[in-house]
Enzyme design. Sequence first.
Site, short mmCIF file in Angstrom:
data_model
loop_
_atom_site.label_atom_id
_atom_site.label_comp_id
_atom_site.label_asym_id
_atom_site.label_seq_id
_atom_site.Cartn_x
_atom_site.Cartn_y
_atom_site.Cartn_z
N LYS A 54 0.84 -1.21 0.00
CA LYS A 54 0.00 0.00 0.00
C LYS A 54 0.87 1.25 0.00
O LYS A 54 0.60 2.21 -0.72
CB LYS A 54 -0.93 -0.01 1.22
CG LYS A 54 -2.05 -1.05 1.10
CD LYS A 54 -2.85 -1.22 2.39
CE LYS A 54 -3.86 -2.36 2.25
NZ LYS A 54 -4.64 -2.60 3.47
N GLN A 98 -4.14 -1.05 9.52
CA GLN A 98 -4.13 -2.41 8.99
C GLN A 98 -4.73 -3.37 10.02
O GLN A 98 -4.38 -3.35 11.20
CB GLN A 98 -2.70 -2.82 8.62
CG GLN A 98 -2.59 -4.14 7.89
CD GLN A 98 -3.31 -4.17 6.54
OE1 GLN A 98 -3.43 -3.14 5.87
NE2 GLN A 98 -3.76 -5.33 6.14
N ASP A 121 -10.77 3.34 4.29
CA ASP A 121 -11.14 1.93 4.19
C ASP A 121 -12.65 1.76 4.10
O ASP A 121 -13.14 0.69 3.77
CB ASP A 121 -10.65 1.16 5.44
CG ASP A 121 -9.36 0.39 5.17
OD1 ASP A 121 -9.20 -0.13 4.07
OD2 ASP A 121 -8.53 0.32 6.10
N1 GUN Z 1 -6.82 -6.45 6.56
C1 GUN Z 1 -7.26 -7.26 5.58
N2 GUN Z 1 -7.88 -6.54 4.60
C2 GUN Z 1 -7.80 -5.25 5.00
C3 GUN Z 1 -8.26 -4.03 4.40
O1 GUN Z 1 -8.86 -3.98 3.33
N3 GUN Z 1 -7.98 -2.91 5.12
C4 GUN Z 1 -7.35 -2.95 6.31
N4 GUN Z 1 -7.16 -1.78 6.94
N5 GUN Z 1 -6.91 -4.05 6.88
C5 GUN Z 1 -7.15 -5.19 6.21
#
Ligand code: GUN
Length: 294
Positions: A54, A98, A121
């Site tokens: 990311k 995350q 998100d």
């Molecule tokens: N953990 C697994 N998928 C995601 C996601 O799309 N966003 C975040 N913040 N954590 C995750």
Amino acid sequence: MTAKIIDGKAIAQKIRENLKDAIQRRLSQGQSAPGLAVILVGDDPASQIYVRNKREACSECGIKSVAYDLPQDIPEEKLLSLITQLNSDASIHGILIQLPLPNHIRTPLILDSIDPKKDVDGFHPTNLGLLAQGRSYLRPCTPYGVMRLLEHEKIMLCGLNAVVIGTSNIVGKPMALELVNAKCTVTLCHKETRDLKQAIKQADLLVSAIGKAGVINSEWIKPGAIVIDIGITRSPNGKLHGDIEFETAKQSAAYITPVPGGVGPMTVAMLLSNTLFAAKHMPLYCAQYKISRH
Ligand code: GUN
């Protein structure tokens, strides 16, 4: 029939190039770079990889990502106070935490503390509520990515029987809401669903978000269906697998997403897209949430 394979990797790449251009234009008009705070707690290897991807994606398209790598045992209050600080930092347009978080931290409490207009998100109850009401603001990245794939393929959704498998707050439920908003007739299946096979057989559009390699028997898939595989599992030899038996399913489906290279790359592209959206709309956002993305 052999399905058209939806190339999520290529579609996501094109979206990222367009975002890069849009951010360049923003900078040339004297506006700031979109800023994204990316918070990683602990040292879970999978989370570290996701976060690294990311952050790299941000820098490639001109988003200023600010890294917060925090220890596994960080007290909940410390994390909350970081979020409070980021909520009021005008150079930060998006906040990403995350998941999963360590067990001693109450995840809902943390997610609820993010300012909804920085919730890139789309996990905050306000953003999910807006999606449920059909006036979405920041949309959860994976379901939003699926909608963009379907849009790219010019698939008409109105009136389709859509079956979503999986009810997580971050994928299954918002996926079902997206499809309701697109005027599908939606069935949401889960572990206790009595007759999954029967439900799948009715699906013009099947979206699977289980996370168990090959659990969907491709013989259950309706000929000509659109098949979207969100599940991703790594086998001991390191190979990635979806929920659906791809090789056989592609013989009868009309469209299918591969794993890897289907929905996964779109999730990152939608995070970038949401961050630019948040940066653009922050000055316009009002308490009544009047802004809709449609
Ligand atoms: N953990 C697994 N998928 C995601 C996601 O799309 N966003 C975040 N913040 N954590 C995750």
